[in-house]
Design a protein around this motif. Structure first.
Motif, PDB file in Angstrom:
ATOM      1  N   LEU A 208       0.924  -1.224   0.031  1.00  0.00           N
ATOM      2  CA  LEU A 208       0.045   0.238   0.059  1.00  0.00           C
ATOM      3  C   LEU A 208       0.897   1.244   0.138  1.00  0.00           C
ATOM      4  O   LEU A 208       1.851   1.523   0.816  1.00  0.00           O
ATOM      5  CB  LEU A 208      -0.950  -0.019   1.172  1.00  0.00           C
ATOM      6  CG  LEU A 208      -1.821  -1.138   1.412  1.00  0.00           C
ATOM      7  CD1 LEU A 208      -2.680  -0.932   2.591  1.00  0.00           C
ATOM      8  CD2 LEU A 208      -2.687  -1.683   0.276  1.00  0.00           C
ATOM      9  N   VAL A 209       0.607   2.296  -0.955  1.00  0.00           N
ATOM     10  CA  VAL A 209       1.418   3.646  -1.016  1.00  0.00           C
ATOM     11  C   VAL A 209       0.445   4.696  -1.091  1.00  0.00           C
ATOM     12  O   VAL A 209      -0.637   4.599  -1.612  1.00  0.00           O
ATOM     13  CB  VAL A 209       2.136   3.490  -2.340  1.00  0.00           C
ATOM     14  CG1 VAL A 209       3.131   4.550  -2.382  1.00  0.00           C
ATOM     15  CG2 VAL A 209       3.020   2.153  -2.624  1.00  0.00           C
ATOM     16  N   ASP A 210       0.701   5.441  -0.052  1.00  0.00           N
ATOM     17  CA  ASP A 210       0.015   6.844   0.273  1.00  0.00           C
ATOM     18  C   ASP A 210       0.610   7.862  -0.283  1.00  0.00           C
ATOM     19  O   ASP A 210       0.159   9.155   0.207  1.00  0.00           O
ATOM     20  CB  ASP A 210      -0.368   6.624   1.744  1.00  0.00           C
ATOM     21  CG  ASP A 210       0.654   7.440   2.411  1.00  0.00           C
ATOM     22  OD1 ASP A 210       1.938   7.394   2.012  1.00  0.00           O
ATOM     23  OD2 ASP A 210       0.578   7.895   3.687  1.00  0.00           O
ATOM     24  N   GLY A 211       1.487   7.770  -1.421  1.00  0.00           N
ATOM     25  CA  GLY A 211       2.300   8.821  -1.922  1.00  0.00           C
ATOM     26  C   GLY A 211       3.333   8.958  -1.325  1.00  0.00           C
ATOM     27  O   GLY A 211       4.566   9.407  -2.020  1.00  0.00           O
ATOM     28  N   GLU A 212       3.664   8.739  -0.090  1.00  0.00           N
ATOM     29  CA  GLU A 212       4.988   8.947   0.730  1.00  0.00           C
ATOM     30  C   GLU A 212       5.385   7.495   1.142  1.00  0.00           C
ATOM     31  O   GLU A 212       6.352   6.922   0.966  1.00  0.00           O
ATOM     32  CB  GLU A 212       4.778   9.844   1.645  1.00  0.00           C
ATOM     33  CG  GLU A 212       6.021  10.899   2.050  1.00  0.00           C
ATOM     34  CD  GLU A 212       5.767  12.081   2.459  1.00  0.00           C
ATOM     35  OE1 GLU A 212       6.468  12.265   3.520  1.00  0.00           O
ATOM     36  OE2 GLU A 212       4.798  12.803   1.977  1.00  0.00           O
ATOM     37  N   ARG A 213       4.356   6.950   2.335  1.00  0.00           N
ATOM     38  CA  ARG A 213       4.867   5.993   3.116  1.00  0.00           C
ATOM     39  C   ARG A 213       4.248   4.773   2.392  1.00  0.00           C
ATOM     40  O   ARG A 213       3.396   4.719   1.621  1.00  0.00           O
ATOM     41  CB  ARG A 213       4.057   5.920   4.339  1.00  0.00           C
ATOM     42  CG  ARG A 213       4.614   6.868   5.515  1.00  0.00           C
ATOM     43  CD  ARG A 213       3.732   7.209   6.634  1.00  0.00           C
ATOM     44  NE  ARG A 213       2.568   7.884   6.081  1.00  0.00           N
ATOM     45  CZ  ARG A 213       2.403   9.155   6.141  1.00  0.00           C
ATOM     46  NH1 ARG A 213       3.335  10.057   6.828  1.00  0.00           N
ATOM     47  NH2 ARG A 213       1.273  10.023   5.366  1.00  0.00           N
ATOM     48  N   ILE A 214       5.030   3.528   2.736  1.00  0.00           N
ATOM     49  CA  ILE A 214       4.517   2.273   2.048  1.00  0.00           C
ATOM     50  C   ILE A 214       4.380   1.255   3.043  1.00  0.00           C
ATOM     51  O   ILE A 214       5.045   1.446   4.348  1.00  0.00           O
ATOM     52  CB  ILE A 214       5.354   1.768   1.037  1.00  0.00           C
ATOM     53  CG1 ILE A 214       6.643   1.242   1.490  1.00  0.00           C
ATOM     54  CG2 ILE A 214       5.721   2.967   0.079  1.00  0.00           C
ATOM     55  CD1 ILE A 214       7.497   0.400   0.474  1.00  0.00           C
ATOM     56  N   ALA A 215       3.575   0.148   2.886  1.00  0.00           N
ATOM     57  CA  ALA A 215       3.461  -0.893   4.075  1.00  0.00           C
ATOM     58  C   ALA A 215       3.094  -1.840   3.093  1.00  0.00           C
ATOM     59  O   ALA A 215       2.323  -2.243   2.108  1.00  0.00           O
ATOM     60  CB  ALA A 215       2.106  -0.474   4.892  1.00  0.00           C
ATOM     61  N   LEU A 216       4.065  -3.069   3.349  1.00  0.00           N
ATOM     62  CA  LEU A 216       3.976  -4.311   2.564  1.00  0.00           C
ATOM     63  C   LEU A 216       2.988  -5.306   3.224  1.00  0.00           C
ATOM     64  O   LEU A 216       2.770  -5.564   4.379  1.00  0.00           O
ATOM     65  CB  LEU A 216       5.410  -5.117   2.754  1.00  0.00           C
ATOM     66  CG  LEU A 216       6.345  -4.692   1.574  1.00  0.00           C
ATOM     67  CD1 LEU A 216       6.543  -3.155   1.494  1.00  0.00           C
ATOM     68  CD2 LEU A 216       7.503  -5.414   1.809  1.00  0.00           C
ATOM     69  N   LEU A 217       2.165  -5.890   2.590  1.00  0.00           N
ATOM     70  CA  LEU A 217       1.146  -6.867   2.555  1.00  0.00           C
ATOM     71  C   LEU A 217       1.820  -8.539   2.529  1.00  0.00           C
ATOM     72  O   LEU A 217       2.854  -8.316   2.047  1.00  0.00           O
ATOM     73  CB  LEU A 217       0.169  -6.899   1.858  1.00  0.00           C
ATOM     74  CG  LEU A 217      -0.705  -5.699   1.756  1.00  0.00           C
ATOM     75  CD1 LEU A 217      -1.918  -5.649   0.904  1.00  0.00           C
ATOM     76  CD2 LEU A 217      -1.195  -5.141   3.058  1.00  0.00           C
ATOM     77  N   PRO A 218       1.575  -9.447   3.189  1.00  0.00           N
ATOM     78  CA  PRO A 218       2.067 -10.652   3.253  1.00  0.00           C
ATOM     79  C   PRO A 218       2.233 -11.038   1.799  1.00  0.00           C
ATOM     80  O   PRO A 218       1.547 -11.087   0.684  1.00  0.00           O
ATOM     81  CB  PRO A 218       0.974 -11.561   3.817  1.00  0.00           C
ATOM     82  CG  PRO A 218       0.227 -10.731   4.711  1.00  0.00           C
ATOM     83  CD  PRO A 218       0.148  -9.210   4.005  1.00  0.00           C
ATOM     84  N   ALA A 219       3.560 -11.527   1.493  1.00  0.00           N
ATOM     85  CA  ALA A 219       4.048 -12.035   0.222  1.00  0.00           C
ATOM     86  C   ALA A 219       3.037 -13.195  -0.235  1.00  0.00           C
ATOM     87  O   ALA A 219       2.550 -13.916   0.607  1.00  0.00           O
ATOM     88  CB  ALA A 219       5.647 -12.201   0.157  1.00  0.00           C
TER      89      ALA A 219
END
Ligand code: AMP
Ligand code: GLY
Length: 434
Positions: A208-219
């Motif tokens: 998930l990318v909010d323009g700046e920050r990212i968060a990885l979901l389970p591979a």
């Protein structure tokens, strides 16, 4: 505690799309405390049990944006790439409606392979070496100088069908000819990317990318071939699982640091700030992870296996991502695993048959699995097949084996004439297309 006043109140959500991925998203949103009303355009018979559906094609972006305004939608979640490539997110943002999904400019990472390859080169993101050609003779000269096997890709969106792994020069010639000279891909085929073949195992990582920050979901992993043991033709995906067991956390850190963070930062630096799900299709090579493709959306069928693992208020998470307020700490992952088995129609992928009566979905759901619709339709009170991939059956469990057992037990309860299903999802390692 909520982070700002605008999301204190529940809001209405519109899901755009009609596949199993969108059914899974609608399922996740249906239990979100943040959602007041759920809509889908156009949805499918499964989605219609959870949301009110609007009979609009996903590519009619003006009509979708008009309706979103009229219905006072608080968040639009876009499933497939086509409306994003056409600029649905641009239109919605212009009208002040929060949208989960990138603008047309940011989505170019998916809709133009030549843009994606040049972007990766500019930002040092590891990928296969390549050449880009509009001219047949130049493409053939490059192919002759590239070791076999090699990979030929149509430049634009080709519905997942624009990639050919070629073992011989004759095959490469056929692929290049059909893309550049025979116009097999329309506008998508005016240019061709020729790249080196990367050996290794494939991995799908969605951030998930909010323009700046990212968060990885389970591979996750997906199985692209139609038949057991990775035999038969390439498809839109016959199954998936998540998370990938025994994956070294250091490897995921490497994917984050060398692929997803530079991609998000590079897009922002180029004035194409990205908000939505950014999908990296990776080859894990001996020299590290390298990007096969970026998609500007959730993967299908990966999403069907990933969402059951998330312990989140999905609407709030997607809203925060859309509005540049993603807090990666908000994403709690459940222990265990999920396996998705796709049931496809007779004749899929070349000539899928429609109109076969589907039975047993209730029994499958009663057994504890999730059943997400894709190519289904209602006909005189019956549920019938309508498209290539008909249903996704998802089992969750404490580990991959238990999840696969649950998915297969449920899938076995669903019957329709000519049903095609792989028996080895999550039981056989995924092998690359070669
Ligand atoms: P893509 O649509 O680019 O992901 O390609 C579809 C599939 O083709 C991938 O999932 C891989 O199995 C295969 N593929 C694409 N590019 C390469 C490559 N450079 N080397 C090996 N396999 C590839
Ligand atoms: N699973 C690959 C894709 O969604 O394109």
């Amino acid at each position: 505690m909520s982070k700002d006043a605008t999301i204190d109140r529940p809001f209405s959500v519109l899901v755009v799309g009609s596949g199993s991925r969108e059914h899974a998203l609608t399922w996740g949103l249906a239990t979100s405390p943040s959602v007041s009303e759920l809509w889908a355009a156009p949805g499918n018979p499964g989605i219609a049990t959870l949301a009110r559906t609007l009979d609009l094609p996903v590519t009619d972006i003006v009509a979708i944006a008009d309706l979103a305004v009229a219905l006072q939608i608080g968040l639009v979640v876009v499933g497939p790439e086509a409306p994003l490539a056409f600029g649905l997110a641009n239109l919605l943002r212009e009208r002040g409606i929060p949208v989960f999904g990138p603008t047309r400019e940011a989505a170019e990472l998916e809709w133009s392979k030549s843009f994606a390859k040049a972007f990766m080169r500019r930002h040092g993101i590891p990928t296969a070496d390549f050449g880009l050609f509009a001219d047949y003779d130049a493409a053939m000269a490059f192919a002759r100088g590239t070791p076999l096997p090699l990979v030929v890709k149509a430049d634009g969106l080709a519905g997942g069908k624009g990639v050919v792994v070629c073992a011989t020069l004759a095959e490469a010639e056929g692929a290049i000819r059909s893309i550049l000279l025979d116009d097999a891909f329309g506008a998508a085929g005016s240019r061709v990317v020729i790249e080196e073949f990367l050996p290794g195992e494939e991995l799908s990582v969605i951030a998930l990318v909010d323009g700046e920050r990212i968060a990885l979901l389970p591979a996750a992993r997906d199985y692209k071939r139609l038949g057991d043991g990775d035999s038969g033709p390439n498809t839109g995906g016959m199954g998936s699982y998540a998370p990938v067991p025994d994956l070294d956390p250091a490897l995921l850190d490497l994917v984050r640091a060398t692929v997803l963070e530079p991609a998000a930062a590079g897009l922002r630096a180029e004035g194409r700030s990205y908000r939505g799900a950014l999908y990296a299709g990776l080859m894990l090579t001996t020299s590290g992870p390298r990007v096969l493709e970026f998609n500007c959306r959730f993967g299908d069928p990966e999403t069907q296996a990933i969402l059951p693992l998330l312990d989140v208020d999905l609407a709030r998470l997607l809203y925060d991502t859309a509005e540049g307020k993603l807090d990666p700490a908000d994403i709690a992952i459940r222990p265990g695993a999920a396996v998705c088995v796709v049931l496809a129609a007779a004749g899929y992928p070349d000539t899928p048959r429609a109109g076969d009566v589907i039975q047993g979905i209730d029994a499958a759901v009663d057994s504890g699995a999730l059943v997400f619709h894709a190519g289904t339709a209602r006909r005189d009170g019956d549920l019938v097949t309508k498209g290539g991939r008909v249903l996704s059956v998802v089992g969750a469990g404490p580990d991959l084996e238990a999840a696969a057992r649950r998915a297969y037990d449920a899938a076995g309860r669903i019957a329709f004439a000519g049903r095609q299903m792989r028996r080895d999802i999550a039981r056989l390692p995924v092998r690359p297309l070669a």
